[in-house]
Design an enzyme around this catalytic site. Structure first.
Site, PDB file in Angstrom:
ATOM      1  N   ARG A  66       0.964  -1.181   0.011  1.00  0.00           N
ATOM      2  CA  ARG A  66      -0.121   0.136  -0.143  1.00  0.00           C
ATOM      3  C   ARG A  66       0.972   1.253   0.191  1.00  0.00           C
ATOM      4  O   ARG A  66       0.219   1.870  -0.595  1.00  0.00           O
ATOM      5  CB  ARG A  66      -1.096   0.079   1.371  1.00  0.00           C
ATOM      6  CG  ARG A  66      -2.315  -0.462   1.135  1.00  0.00           C
ATOM      7  CD  ARG A  66      -2.342  -1.402   2.258  1.00  0.00           C
ATOM      8  NE  ARG A  66      -1.597  -2.619   3.032  1.00  0.00           N
ATOM      9  CZ  ARG A  66      -1.770  -3.558   2.093  1.00  0.00           C
ATOM     10  NH1 ARG A  66      -2.208  -3.663   1.254  1.00  0.00           N
ATOM     11  NH2 ARG A  66      -0.212  -4.184   2.175  1.00  0.00           N
ATOM     12  N   THR A  67       1.769   1.749   0.851  1.00  0.00           N
ATOM     13  CA  THR A  67       2.355   2.576   1.116  1.00  0.00           C
ATOM     14  C   THR A  67       3.356   3.043  -0.492  1.00  0.00           C
ATOM     15  O   THR A  67       2.869   3.923  -1.081  1.00  0.00           O
ATOM     16  CB  THR A  67       3.401   2.600   2.308  1.00  0.00           C
ATOM     17  OG1 THR A  67       2.723   1.852   3.433  1.00  0.00           O
ATOM     18  CG2 THR A  67       3.387   4.177   2.648  1.00  0.00           C
ATOM     19  N   LYS A  96      27.139  -3.679  -1.439  1.00  0.00           N
ATOM     20  CA  LYS A  96      28.308  -4.248  -1.044  1.00  0.00           C
ATOM     21  C   LYS A  96      28.720  -3.013   0.678  1.00  0.00           C
ATOM     22  O   LYS A  96      29.894  -2.819   0.541  1.00  0.00           O
ATOM     23  CB  LYS A  96      28.942  -2.851  -1.803  1.00  0.00           C
ATOM     24  CG  LYS A  96      28.399  -2.954  -2.968  1.00  0.00           C
ATOM     25  CD  LYS A  96      29.132  -2.243  -4.621  1.00  0.00           C
ATOM     26  CE  LYS A  96      28.236  -1.849  -5.708  1.00  0.00           C
ATOM     27  NZ  LYS A  96      28.251  -1.214  -6.460  1.00  0.00           N
ATOM     28  N   ARG A 117      10.931   3.870   4.058  1.00  0.00           N
ATOM     29  CA  ARG A 117      10.423   2.324   5.077  1.00  0.00           C
ATOM     30  C   ARG A 117      11.523   1.643   4.755  1.00  0.00           C
ATOM     31  O   ARG A 117      12.644   1.662   4.248  1.00  0.00           O
ATOM     32  CB  ARG A 117       9.309   1.929   3.608  1.00  0.00           C
ATOM     33  CG  ARG A 117       9.369   0.387   4.002  1.00  0.00           C
ATOM     34  CD  ARG A 117       8.274   0.648   4.723  1.00  0.00           C
ATOM     35  NE  ARG A 117       6.895   1.092   5.031  1.00  0.00           N
ATOM     36  CZ  ARG A 117       5.937   0.075   5.860  1.00  0.00           C
ATOM     37  NH1 ARG A 117       6.621  -0.900   4.902  1.00  0.00           N
ATOM     38  NH2 ARG A 117       4.651   0.565   5.114  1.00  0.00           N
ATOM     39  N   HIS A 146       4.273   5.721  11.554  1.00  0.00           N
ATOM     40  CA  HIS A 146       3.988   5.790  10.350  1.00  0.00           C
ATOM     41  C   HIS A 146       2.650   6.713   9.769  1.00  0.00           C
ATOM     42  O   HIS A 146       1.539   6.557   9.962  1.00  0.00           O
ATOM     43  CB  HIS A 146       2.984   4.102   9.813  1.00  0.00           C
ATOM     44  CG  HIS A 146       2.683   3.458   8.769  1.00  0.00           C
ATOM     45  ND1 HIS A 146       3.453   4.149   7.046  1.00  0.00           N
ATOM     46  CD2 HIS A 146       2.513   2.019   8.022  1.00  0.00           C
ATOM     47  CE1 HIS A 146       2.946   3.769   6.263  1.00  0.00           C
ATOM     48  NE2 HIS A 146       2.636   2.476   6.072  1.00  0.00           N
TER      49      HIS A 146
HETATM   50  N1   CP Z   1      -0.205  -0.589   5.532  1.00  0.00           N
HETATM   51  C1   CP Z   1       0.975  -0.846   6.005  1.00  0.00           C
HETATM   52  O1   CP Z   1       1.649   0.070   5.645  1.00  0.00           O
HETATM   53  O2   CP Z   1       1.113  -1.370   4.487  1.00  0.00           O
HETATM   54  P1   CP Z   1       1.730  -1.898   3.545  1.00  0.00           P
HETATM   55  O3   CP Z   1       2.806  -2.248   4.690  1.00  0.00           O
HETATM   56  O4   CP Z   1       1.386  -2.779   2.486  1.00  0.00           O
HETATM   57  O5   CP Z   1       2.704  -0.300   3.051  1.00  0.00           O
END
Ligand code: CP
Length: 321
Positions: A66-67, A96, A117, A146
């Site tokens: 999703r993100t 590396k 992420r 998040h």
């Molecule tokens: N909700 C969410 O962060 O999903 P993903 O980990 O798939 O991005």
């Protein structure tokens, strides 16, 4: 590390987005005001030119659907382009031994913002401290925060309930490691008179530190031990997955993973006609798919779509002001 991300205070341009602590209710309402415009662009067949000429790097050290997908779609809906770096541990010079700081300094030379992420809490802050020219957007850092997930969760609640105060809800699942829970509780604490019931296996309860922090900020927290204790007619249910990747023992994960499952029977007994059924996803068995067609279930519909619209709004504000 002395670096602290700046408060937004109504001015988004060029700012890092690391923690929900940077936002005020006014900042959130600025984003929400842009959502109808973004929804319109989303429904339009042609991309807009809001981000024309802009490049956003999506640097994802940890898996994401999703993100990653919604940030990519957001940039493209707005006429910009993305540099997609998934799993840099394998597909970039990180393999590396290149450091995170060097990786950030390099990619910022190619783009206008970096969406990051990572599996380790605090990494977004380290990246923001390393970046000299472009903003860093935290797309989830380990068990930390998040913030853009929280924006879409708030947007979904606000759309359905028409308010972000005087709410009652239950949060279920992994409250210890769940970053979406941590950011959402922090966000709900900015509004008056919210009450959240906390339902999790005792091993995955909200940490004492987080419990004290959030309740001192004003959210009324009530720990419950059984789904029988969920009060009827709450405004929202926020179910979460027990996260296998946070456990060192597979046996412990297996024991805890499906302690609390949202079933049609539970929904029938406890949810009200306007209770919103939410989940940040992915789900791995903790919501019975028979609930998916219930009009109160938003986890595969508006909650997902709002993810793109709030991220479009946020990118417009950060990159254009
Ligand atoms: N909700 C969410 O962060 O999903 P993903 O980990 O798939 O991005």
């Amino acid at each position: 590390m002395s670096f602290e991300p700046q408060k937004i205070n109504g001015k988004f341009k060029g700012k890092d987005i690391i923690s929900f602590e940077q936002f005020s209710p006014k900042d959130i309402s600025i984003i929400f005001k842009l959502v109808p415009k973004m929804r319109k662009i989303g429904y339009n067949a042609k991309p807009s030119d809001v981000l024309k000429g802009k490049i956003v790097t999506l640097l994802f050290y940890e898996p994401s659907s999703r993100t990653f997908g919604s940030f990519g779609a957001s940039v493209k809906q707005l006429g910009g382009q993305t540099l997609d770096i998934q799993n840099p541990q394998v597909f970039s010079s990180v393999s590396k031994g290149e450091s995170l700081e060097d990786t950030i300094r390099v990619f910022e030379a190619y783009c206008d913002a970096i969406v990051l992420r990572h599996s380790v809490a605090g990494t977004a802050k380290i990246a923001a401290s390393a970046a000299k020219y472009v903003p860093i957007i935290n797309a989830g850092d380990g068990i930390g925060e998040h913030p853009t997930q929280t924006l879409l969760d708030l947007c979904t609640i606000n759309d359905k309930e028409g308010r972000l105060d005087n709410l009652t809800g239950v949060m279920t699942g992994d409250l210890l490691y769940g970053r979406t829970v941590h950011s959402l509780l922090r966000a709900l604490s900015m509004y008056k008179n919210n009450t959240v019931y906390l339902l999790s296996p005792k091993e995955l309860r909200l940490s004492k530190e987080d419990y004290a922090k959030v309740s001192n900020l004003g959210v009324k927290l009530v720990e419950i031990d059984s789904d029988k204790d969920i009060p009827k007619n709450l405004d929202f249910w926020y179910w979460t997955r027990v996260q296998k990747e946070r456990f060192s023992s597979l046996a412990v994960y297996e024991k805890l993973k499906l302690k609390f499952v949202m079933t049609p029977k539970l929904v029938e007994e406890k949810a009200g006609k306007n209770t919103i059924l939410m989940h940040p996803l992915p789900r791995v068995g903790e919501i019975d798919p028979a609930i998916d067609s219930d009009p109160r279930a938003v986890y595969l519909s508006s909650q997902v779509r709002n993810g793109m619209y709030v991220r479009m709004a946020l990118l417009d504000l950060i990159l254009n002001g």
